[in-house]
Design a protein around this motif. Structure first.
Motif, PDB file in Angstrom:
ATOM      1  N   GLU A 142       0.886  -1.072  -0.003  1.00 18.46           N
ATOM      2  CA  GLU A 142       0.074  -0.234   0.246  1.00 18.46           C
ATOM      3  C   GLU A 142       0.714   1.278  -0.209  1.00 18.46           C
ATOM      4  OE1 GLU A 142      -2.532  -2.941   2.812  1.00 18.46           O
ATOM      5  OE2 GLU A 142      -0.200  -2.788   2.193  1.00 18.46           O
ATOM      6  N   SER A 143       2.171   1.032   0.409  1.00 19.89           N
ATOM      7  CA  SER A 143       2.893   2.234   0.447  1.00 19.89           C
ATOM      8  C   SER A 143       4.253   2.999  -0.792  1.00 19.89           C
ATOM      9  CB  SER A 143       4.031   2.129   1.484  1.00 19.89           C
ATOM     10  OG  SER A 143       4.807   0.757   0.962  1.00 19.89           O
ATOM     11  N   VAL A 144       3.346   2.191  -2.498  1.00 22.46           N
ATOM     12  CA  VAL A 144       4.365   2.270  -2.904  1.00 22.46           C
ATOM     13  C   VAL A 144       3.364   1.782  -4.431  1.00 22.46           C
ATOM     14  CG1 VAL A 144       6.506   0.927  -2.792  1.00 22.46           C
ATOM     15  CG2 VAL A 144       4.757  -0.511  -2.912  1.00 22.46           C
ATOM     16  N   THR A 145       2.551   3.137  -4.087  1.00 23.76           N
ATOM     17  CA  THR A 145       1.352   3.519  -5.498  1.00 23.76           C
ATOM     18  C   THR A 145       2.017   4.110  -6.493  1.00 23.76           C
ATOM     19  OG1 THR A 145       0.568   5.384  -4.560  1.00 23.76           O
ATOM     20  CG2 THR A 145      -0.598   3.469  -3.724  1.00 23.76           C
ATOM     21  N   THR A 146       3.364   4.589  -6.556  1.00 25.48           N
ATOM     22  CA  THR A 146       3.629   4.975  -7.623  1.00 25.48           C
ATOM     23  C   THR A 146       5.268   5.012  -7.994  1.00 25.48           C
ATOM     24  OG1 THR A 146       4.444   7.380  -6.481  1.00 25.48           O
ATOM     25  CG2 THR A 146       2.621   7.808  -6.999  1.00 25.48           C
ATOM     26  N   PRO A 147       5.684   5.089  -8.537  1.00 28.00           N
ATOM     27  CA  PRO A 147       7.146   4.778  -8.698  1.00 28.00           C
ATOM     28  C   PRO A 147       7.677   5.445  -7.997  1.00 28.00           C
ATOM     29  CG  PRO A 147       6.637   5.030 -11.312  1.00 28.00           C
ATOM     30  CD  PRO A 147       5.126   5.127  -9.881  1.00 28.00           C
ATOM     31  N   ALA A 148       7.725   6.849  -7.495  1.00 28.34           N
ATOM     32  CA  ALA A 148       8.805   7.456  -7.015  1.00 28.34           C
ATOM     33  C   ALA A 148       8.280   7.541  -5.311  1.00 28.34           C
ATOM     34  CB  ALA A 148       7.580   9.426  -6.966  1.00 28.34           C
ATOM     35  N   GLU A 149       7.352   6.285  -4.522  1.00 28.62           N
ATOM     36  CA  GLU A 149       7.348   5.938  -3.433  1.00 28.62           C
ATOM     37  C   GLU A 149       8.125   4.869  -3.684  1.00 28.62           C
ATOM     38  OE1 GLU A 149       2.667   7.730  -2.467  1.00 28.62           O
ATOM     39  OE2 GLU A 149       3.002   5.811  -2.907  1.00 28.62           O
ATOM     40  N   VAL A 150       8.137   3.675  -4.583  1.00 33.53           N
ATOM     41  CA  VAL A 150       9.215   2.233  -4.673  1.00 33.53           C
ATOM     42  C   VAL A 150      10.516   3.363  -4.265  1.00 33.53           C
ATOM     43  CG1 VAL A 150      10.369   1.252  -5.741  1.00 33.53           C
ATOM     44  CG2 VAL A 150       7.496   1.394  -6.350  1.00 33.53           C
ATOM     45  N   THR A 151      10.856   4.109  -4.941  1.00 27.69           N
ATOM     46  CA  THR A 151      12.159   5.051  -4.804  1.00 27.69           C
ATOM     47  C   THR A 151      12.421   5.483  -3.335  1.00 27.69           C
ATOM     48  OG1 THR A 151      12.406   5.421  -6.875  1.00 27.69           O
ATOM     49  CG2 THR A 151      13.438   6.910  -5.364  1.00 27.69           C
ATOM     50  N   ILE A 163      12.140   2.301  -0.884  1.00 24.93           N
ATOM     51  CA  ILE A 163      13.380   1.118  -0.899  1.00 24.93           C
ATOM     52  C   ILE A 163      15.035   1.844  -0.527  1.00 24.93           C
ATOM     53  CG2 ILE A 163      15.144  -0.271  -2.589  1.00 24.93           C
ATOM     54  CD1 ILE A 163      12.619  -1.258  -1.796  1.00 24.93           C
ATOM     55  N   LEU A 164      14.796   3.059  -0.620  1.00 24.62           N
ATOM     56  CA  LEU A 164      16.218   3.846  -0.266  1.00 24.62           C
ATOM     57  C   LEU A 164      16.225   4.746   1.171  1.00 24.62           C
ATOM     58  CD1 LEU A 164      17.429   6.394  -3.669  1.00 24.62           C
ATOM     59  CD2 LEU A 164      17.109   3.995  -2.819  1.00 24.62           C
ATOM     60  N   GLY A 165      15.273   4.695   1.133  1.00 17.46           N
ATOM     61  CA  GLY A 165      15.149   5.051   2.897  1.00 17.46           C
ATOM     62  C   GLY A 165      14.894   4.231   4.244  1.00 17.46           C
ATOM     63  N   GLY A 166      14.994   2.706   3.234  1.00 15.07           N
ATOM     64  CA  GLY A 166      15.619   1.387   4.132  1.00 15.07           C
ATOM     65  C   GLY A 166      13.532   1.152   4.834  1.00 15.07           C
ATOM     66  N   SER A 167      13.141   1.499   4.095  1.00 10.96           N
ATOM     67  CA  SER A 167      12.030   1.009   4.725  1.00 10.96           C
ATOM     68  C   SER A 167      10.840  -0.169   4.621  1.00 10.96           C
ATOM     69  CB  SER A 167      10.728   1.925   4.793  1.00 10.96           C
ATOM     70  OG  SER A 167      11.251   3.117   5.329  1.00 10.96           O
ATOM     71  N   GLY A 171       1.906   2.614 -15.736  1.00  9.12           N
ATOM     72  CA  GLY A 171       2.781   2.197 -14.134  1.00  9.12           C
ATOM     73  C   GLY A 171       3.955   1.326 -14.109  1.00  9.12           C
ATOM     74  N   SER A 172       3.452   0.523 -14.116  1.00  4.32           N
ATOM     75  CA  SER A 172       3.897  -0.674 -13.433  1.00  4.32           C
ATOM     76  C   SER A 172       5.249  -0.765 -13.940  1.00  4.32           C
ATOM     77  CB  SER A 172       3.286  -2.039 -14.248  1.00  4.32           C
ATOM     78  OG  SER A 172       1.509  -2.408 -12.969  1.00  4.32           O
ATOM     79  N   MET A 173       5.539  -0.693 -15.235  1.00  4.29           N
ATOM     80  CA  MET A 173       7.003  -0.884 -16.066  1.00  4.29           C
ATOM     81  C   MET A 173       7.375   0.173 -15.702  1.00  4.29           C
ATOM     82  SD  MET A 173       6.435  -1.222 -20.147  1.00  4.29           S
ATOM     83  CE  MET A 173       5.122  -0.472 -21.024  1.00  4.29           C
ATOM     84  N   ARG A 174       7.193   0.909 -14.844  1.00  5.98           N
ATOM     85  CA  ARG A 174       8.330   2.629 -14.475  1.00  5.98           C
ATOM     86  C   ARG A 174       8.322   1.491 -12.709  1.00  5.98           C
ATOM     87  NH1 ARG A 174       5.155   5.923 -17.454  1.00  5.98           N
ATOM     88  NH2 ARG A 174       6.359   7.297 -18.164  1.00  5.98           N
ATOM     89  N   ALA A 175       7.624   0.593 -11.949  1.00  6.77           N
ATOM     90  CA  ALA A 175       8.382   0.388 -10.691  1.00  6.77           C
ATOM     91  C   ALA A 175       9.046  -1.097 -11.354  1.00  6.77           C
ATOM     92  CB  ALA A 175       6.673  -0.666 -10.667  1.00  6.77           C
ATOM     93  N   HIS A 176       8.604  -2.047 -12.051  1.00  6.15           N
ATOM     94  CA  HIS A 176       9.446  -2.998 -12.711  1.00  6.15           C
ATOM     95  C   HIS A 176      11.202  -2.224 -12.322  1.00  6.15           C
ATOM     96  CE1 HIS A 176      11.572  -5.297 -15.575  1.00  6.15           C
ATOM     97  NE2 HIS A 176      10.752  -6.003 -14.583  1.00  6.15           N
ATOM     98  N   HIS A 177      11.331  -1.627 -13.831  1.00  3.62           N
ATOM     99  CA  HIS A 177      12.429  -0.446 -13.916  1.00  3.62           C
ATOM    100  C   HIS A 177      12.940  -0.708 -12.974  1.00  3.62           C
ATOM    101  CE1 HIS A 177      10.978  -2.297 -18.094  1.00  3.62           C
ATOM    102  NE2 HIS A 177      10.565  -0.982 -18.023  1.00  3.62           N
ATOM    103  N   LEU A 178      12.486   0.300 -11.981  1.00  3.84           N
ATOM    104  CA  LEU A 178      13.055   0.765 -10.757  1.00  3.84           C
ATOM    105  C   LEU A 178      13.741  -0.712 -10.071  1.00  3.84           C
ATOM    106  CD1 LEU A 178      11.070   3.725  -9.090  1.00  3.84           C
ATOM    107  CD2 LEU A 178      13.513   4.054  -9.724  1.00  3.84           C
TER     108      LEU A 178
END
Length: 367
Positions: A243-252, A255-259, A274-281
């Protein structure tokens, strides 16, 4: 391939039994069928499953935002103008499910126009995925019985167990019963839907340390930034952000924040684009991915398996692809079939599925 019209049709199909979890419960698929029509007579389809307890969207809200805002912003555009359409839709804050359904219906229409499958257009890595079944709150005996039936009838050997209740012993007892009842040959992982605190989560995971769990998903809220990082640092298995990763920005951020150390991708909330963006990240950051389930019907499941099978990373783990089995009926003409614990991507152009007009007429609730 110009878009001429967009439909948003609300419908309701009951579940044979409700699915209960920490953030809510679902008794019926109260979804919205989205159809994108083109000047070539092609109609692309996708499903929008609102989850107000997660994203704030409702069935009536999805219909309203598509009819009142989004339709006018996509009509007249080409099916190839995905980035332009995405930019227009993003002028409106939120509404991830409504936006995603339009995006996926466009991909379906494009595949039908080009006589190509969506899976091949996305990447075409494989044509099937292993299936994970999601187990909602119930008594230990009932959950063991359900898992046993899924294994015996469909060959499913991967199970996502909903947790997040208080006291935590309610859920740790269930997971232990599942391990003892199913043996060591099945894979178990847990999803808290943000139901516990970080301290409760740590205690629960310690109690289950001998059960061979493979993942832990959203055990506590992402907003508890410091305590969540503390929890993730203590775990020896991947911690999945959902639920905390609804956008690629939230994925970043996660993950980078250690959460979090892994990500759940749900096509129902990020579409195919959008899922492709998340996948590539995730691929670039080297983190694990699970294809998640938004309590999808068969149309939504067809979208999930098409995307998940398209890439090596997303097809590595079992996808959450089976909860449509709990629905009393569905809209598509040829039901999806799980065999030997796997679900195959539908052949044919687009998503490879067709909507049954009689069933749509029976279950739509706008007439």
């Amino acid at each position: 391939m110009k878009i001429t019209h967009v439909d948003a049709i609300p419908y309701r199909i009951a579940y044979r039994k409700p699915l209960r979890f920490a953030s809510g419960e679902v008794h019926a698929a109260e979804h919205v069928l989205v159809r994108v029509h083109t000047d070539d007579g092609i109609v692309g389809v996708a499903d929008a499953p609102p989850r107000p307890f997660t994203y704030g969207e409702t069935q009536r809200g999805v219909v309203a935002v598509i009819e009142d805002l989004f339709a006018d912003q996509v009509v007249g555009a080409s099916l190839l103008e995905r980035e332009s359409i995405r930019a227009r839709l993003d002028r409106t804050v939120g509404n991830p499910v409504a936006k995603s359904a339009i995006d996926m219906a466009m991909w379906d229409a494009l595949g039908r126009s080009l006589n190509l499958s969506v899976g091949d257009m996305l990447g075409g890595y494989t044509d099937r995925m292993r299936v994970s079944h999601m187990l909602g709150f119930d008594s230990p005996a009932a959950m063991v019985d359900e898992a046993t039936r899924m294994r015996d009838d469909y060959g499913i050997t991967v199970f996502k167990v909903k947790v997040g209740r208080r006291p935590v012993s309610l859920d740790t007892a269930v997971v232990r019963a599942l391990r003892e009842g199913l043996g060591d040959d099945v894979e178990l992982y847990v999803d808290g839907n943000r139901g516990w605190t970080a301290a409760e989560s740590a205690r629960a995971m310690a109690e289950m340390a001998d059960l061979g769990l493979t993942l832990a998903e959203e055990l506590c809220p992402a907003d508890d930034v410091v305590s969540r990082r503390w929890l993730v640092s203590r775990l020896d298995i991947p911690f999945v952000a959902d639920e905390s990763v609804t956008t690629p920005a939230e994925v970043t951020r996660e993950i980078l924040g250690g959460s979090a150390t892994a990500v759940s991708i749900k096509t129902a909330r990020t579409g195919f684009t959008g899922s492709m963006r998340a996948h590539h990240l995730c691929e670039g950051l080297g983190v694990d991915v699970v294809m998640g389930n938004q309590i999808d019907g068969q149309l939504g499941t067809a979208c999930t398996v098409a995307f998940g099978a398209a890439f090596a990373l997303t097809s590595r783990r079992a996808g959450e692809l089976s909860n449509f089995l709990d629905m009393s009926d569905d809209l598509i003409t040829e039901p999806l079939t799980i065999r030997d614990g796997e679900l195959a991507v539908r052949p044919g152009p687009g998503l490879g599925v067709e909507i049954d007009p009689d069933k749509l007429a029976a279950y739509r609730i706008d007439r």
